[in-house]
Design a protein around this motif. Structure first.
Motif, PDB file in Angstrom:
ATOM      1  N   LEU A   1       0.810  -1.219   0.000  1.00  0.00           N
ATOM      2  CA  LEU A   1       0.000   0.000   0.000  1.00  0.00           C
ATOM      3  C   LEU A   1       0.843   1.270   0.000  1.00  0.00           C
ATOM      4  N   HIS A   2       1.976   1.255   0.684  1.00  0.00           N
ATOM      5  CA  HIS A   2       2.745   2.489   0.849  1.00  0.00           C
ATOM      6  C   HIS A   2       3.954   2.597  -0.081  1.00  0.00           C
ATOM      7  N   ASP A   3       4.571   1.468  -0.419  1.00  0.00           N
ATOM      8  CA  ASP A   3       5.793   1.511  -1.232  1.00  0.00           C
ATOM      9  C   ASP A   3       5.572   1.108  -2.684  1.00  0.00           C
ATOM     10  N   PHE A   4       4.592   0.287  -2.944  1.00  0.00           N
ATOM     11  CA  PHE A   4       4.323  -0.193  -4.300  1.00  0.00           C
ATOM     12  C   PHE A   4       3.248   0.653  -4.972  1.00  0.00           C
ATOM     13  N   ALA A   5       2.179   0.923  -4.236  1.00  0.00           N
ATOM     14  CA  ALA A   5       1.022   1.635  -4.796  1.00  0.00           C
ATOM     15  C   ALA A   5       0.750   2.911  -4.020  1.00  0.00           C
ATOM     16  N   GLY A   6       1.789   3.647  -3.671  1.00  0.00           N
ATOM     17  CA  GLY A   6       1.667   4.785  -2.771  1.00  0.00           C
ATOM     18  C   GLY A   6       0.771   5.909  -3.232  1.00  0.00           C
ATOM     19  N   ASP A   7       0.623   6.098  -4.546  1.00  0.00           N
ATOM     20  CA  ASP A   7      -0.230   7.195  -5.023  1.00  0.00           C
ATOM     21  C   ASP A   7      -1.505   6.699  -5.701  1.00  0.00           C
ATOM     22  N   VAL A   8      -1.834   5.442  -5.465  1.00  0.00           N
ATOM     23  CA  VAL A   8      -3.101   4.883  -5.953  1.00  0.00           C
ATOM     24  C   VAL A   8      -4.145   5.077  -4.845  1.00  0.00           C
ATOM     25  N   PRO A   9      -5.375   5.489  -5.169  1.00  0.00           N
ATOM     26  CA  PRO A   9      -6.399   5.654  -4.132  1.00  0.00           C
ATOM     27  C   PRO A   9      -6.457   4.424  -3.218  1.00  0.00           C
ATOM     28  N   PRO A  10      -6.511   4.635  -1.899  1.00  0.00           N
ATOM     29  CA  PRO A  10      -6.437   3.537  -0.934  1.00  0.00           C
ATOM     30  C   PRO A  10      -7.389   2.374  -1.207  1.00  0.00           C
ATOM     31  N   GLY A  11      -8.637   2.699  -1.560  1.00  0.00           N
ATOM     32  CA  GLY A  11      -9.591   1.628  -1.822  1.00  0.00           C
ATOM     33  C   GLY A  11      -9.145   0.729  -2.965  1.00  0.00           C
ATOM     34  N   ARG A  12      -8.675   1.343  -4.037  1.00  0.00           N
ATOM     35  CA  ARG A  12      -8.223   0.550  -5.169  1.00  0.00           C
ATOM     36  C   ARG A  12      -6.928  -0.186  -4.842  1.00  0.00           C
ATOM     37  N   ALA A  13      -6.055   0.451  -4.088  1.00  0.00           N
ATOM     38  CA  ALA A  13      -4.796  -0.191  -3.716  1.00  0.00           C
ATOM     39  C   ALA A  13      -5.056  -1.456  -2.912  1.00  0.00           C
ATOM     40  N   ARG A  14      -6.059  -1.423  -2.037  1.00  0.00           N
ATOM     41  CA  ARG A  14      -6.384  -2.614  -1.251  1.00  0.00           C
ATOM     42  C   ARG A  14      -6.945  -3.725  -2.124  1.00  0.00           C
ATOM     43  N   ILE A  15      -7.689  -3.355  -3.171  1.00  0.00           N
ATOM     44  CA  ILE A  15      -8.192  -4.365  -4.117  1.00  0.00           C
ATOM     45  C   ILE A  15      -7.023  -4.998  -4.863  1.00  0.00           C
ATOM     46  N   LEU A  16      -6.084  -4.176  -5.292  1.00  0.00           N
ATOM     47  CA  LEU A  16      -4.904  -4.691  -5.983  1.00  0.00           C
ATOM     48  C   LEU A  16      -4.105  -5.612  -5.065  1.00  0.00           C
ATOM     49  N   TYR A  17      -3.996  -5.238  -3.801  1.00  0.00           N
ATOM     50  CA  TYR A  17      -3.285  -6.090  -2.837  1.00  0.00           C
ATOM     51  C   TYR A  17      -3.970  -7.446  -2.705  1.00  0.00           C
ATOM     52  N   ALA A  18      -5.306  -7.446  -2.695  1.00  0.00           N
ATOM     53  CA  ALA A  18      -6.059  -8.692  -2.539  1.00  0.00           C
ATOM     54  C   ALA A  18      -5.853  -9.636  -3.719  1.00  0.00           C
ATOM     55  N   THR A  19      -5.525  -9.085  -4.893  1.00  0.00           N
ATOM     56  CA  THR A  19      -5.340  -9.916  -6.083  1.00  0.00           C
ATOM     57  C   THR A  19      -3.863 -10.112  -6.418  1.00  0.00           C
ATOM     58  N   GLN A  20      -2.983  -9.745  -5.481  1.00  0.00           N
ATOM     59  CA  GLN A  20      -1.542  -9.853  -5.700  1.00  0.00           C
ATOM     60  C   GLN A  20      -1.145 -11.280  -6.090  1.00  0.00           C
ATOM     61  N   GLN A  21      -0.331 -11.398  -7.140  1.00  0.00           N
ATOM     62  CA  GLN A  21       0.165 -12.689  -7.590  1.00  0.00           C
ATOM     63  C   GLN A  21       1.540 -12.963  -6.973  1.00  0.00           C
ATOM     64  N   PRO A  22       1.733 -14.111  -6.327  1.00  0.00           N
ATOM     65  CA  PRO A  22       3.055 -14.434  -5.790  1.00  0.00           C
ATOM     66  C   PRO A  22       4.032 -14.772  -6.922  1.00  0.00           C
ATOM     67  N   PHE A  23       5.314 -14.592  -6.659  1.00  0.00           N
ATOM     68  CA  PHE A  23       6.330 -14.919  -7.661  1.00  0.00           C
ATOM     69  C   PHE A  23       7.305 -15.941  -7.096  1.00  0.00           C
ATOM     70  N   ARG A  24       7.923 -16.687  -7.986  1.00  0.00           N
ATOM     71  CA  ARG A  24       8.930 -17.673  -7.571  1.00  0.00           C
ATOM     72  C   ARG A  24      10.290 -17.006  -7.398  1.00  0.00           C
ATOM     73  N   ARG A  25      10.998 -17.403  -6.371  1.00  0.00           N
ATOM     74  CA  ARG A  25      12.301 -16.820  -6.071  1.00  0.00           C
ATOM     75  C   ARG A  25      13.253 -16.920  -7.262  1.00  0.00           C
ATOM     76  N   ALA A  26      13.211 -18.035  -7.981  1.00  0.00           N
ATOM     77  CA  ALA A  26      14.129 -18.262  -9.103  1.00  0.00           C
ATOM     78  C   ALA A  26      13.938 -17.247 -10.218  1.00  0.00           C
ATOM     79  N   LEU A  27      12.743 -16.691 -10.331  1.00  0.00           N
ATOM     80  CA  LEU A  27      12.443 -15.748 -11.407  1.00  0.00           C
ATOM     81  C   LEU A  27      13.352 -14.528 -11.344  1.00  0.00           C
ATOM     82  N   THR A  28      13.543 -13.989 -10.164  1.00  0.00           N
ATOM     83  CA  THR A  28      14.321 -12.760 -10.023  1.00  0.00           C
ATOM     84  C   THR A  28      15.826 -12.999 -10.064  1.00  0.00           C
TER      85      THR A  28
END
Length: 256
Positions: free
Chosen positions: A160-187
């Motif tokens: 909410l604060h570092d990734f989507a800091g300037d996105v309206p809070p309500g929408r940022a929370r929706i985006l957080y709820a749909t967050q996709q996990p990533f595999r460590r090997a990818l990075t």
């Protein structure tokens, strides 16, 4: 307090750390395109481009948003190659955040007319991107990455604060709820190519980014000799500054 000698020494060291490699490659000519392929980065899915997609479609462009699996670089690259293979004619390939790594690897496809990096990574062929990143201050979001075994995600506070800091809070929370996990090997994977060396390149820097250091973004953009725009935005400029991001992609599509 630093004395003058210390300040000069620090300036010389910083200049050396940011030295740009000499490039001999010649970029291809910019040409108009009617297709756009969009690739999302970590902590997101293809829907994060929604605000940009609508604007691009209204301009008459054919748009596809890839669902990046966020598993391995090979699988992520394959997902983009499949979309490019079925897209006829010149195509602008745009990527946000980690997707810049994918652009570097697949952007040499024959039908890719230009590359657009949105607050994105842009590794050179075989480059240790993590080592490059250590030459710059660590972005705050890094401390908020949580691993469950091999799967990583952002904590709610970091999202909410570092990734989507300037996105309206309500929408940022929706985006957080749909967050996709990533595999460590990818990075940890390294690219074998750097398509930005030979393709026309555009870069949107997020000046208030807390996920990828803005100074690192500026370094990458300069190294690739990109057409650069600076946005007063968080890492999610593709949402908070969607009109400007769409404008940059349209510029690439016009071959300007």
């Amino acid at each position: 307090m630093m004395n003058r000698r210390t300040m000069i020494a620090g300036s010389v060291a910083a200049a050396g750390a940011l030295a740009l490699p000499v490039r001999a490659e010649t970029k291809s000519k910019t040409i108009p395109a009617r297709n756009v392929v969009l690739v999302h980065g970590l902590f997101a899915d293809g829907s994060c481009w929604s605000d940009v997609i609508g604007r691009l479609q209204a301009s008459g462009l054919n748009v596809t948003s890839v669902q990046n699996p966020l598993t391995t670089l090979e699988e992520a690259v394959s997902s983009v190659r499949c979309v490019l293979a079925r897209t006829e004619g010149p195509t602008v390939l745009a990527g946000h955040s980690f997707a810049g790594t994918i652009l570097s690897e697949v952007g040499d496809a024959e039908n890719v007319s230009a590359l657009v990096y949105i607050a994105a990574r842009a590794p050179d062929a075989g480059e240790d991107y993590a080592a490059l990143g250590k030459r710059f201050a660590v972005a705050p979001a890094t401390a908020g990455i949580i691993f469950d075994g091999d799967e990583g995600r952002l904590s709610e506070n970091a999202f909410l604060h570092d990734f989507a800091g300037d996105v309206p809070p309500g929408r940022a929370r929706i985006l957080y709820a749909t967050q996709q996990p990533f595999r460590r090997a990818l990075t940890q994977a390294r690219t074998t190519k750097a398509a930005w060396r030979t393709k026309p390149t555009y870069y949107a820097v997020s000046d208030e980014d807390r996920t990828i250091n803005p100074d690192l973004q500026r370094f990458l953009a300069k190294r690739m000799d990109a057409h650069v725009v600076s946005l007063r935005a968080s890492h999610l400029s593709l949402i908070s500054r969607a009109p400007e991001v769409a404008d940059l992609i349209e510029l690439a599509a016009r071959g300007s």
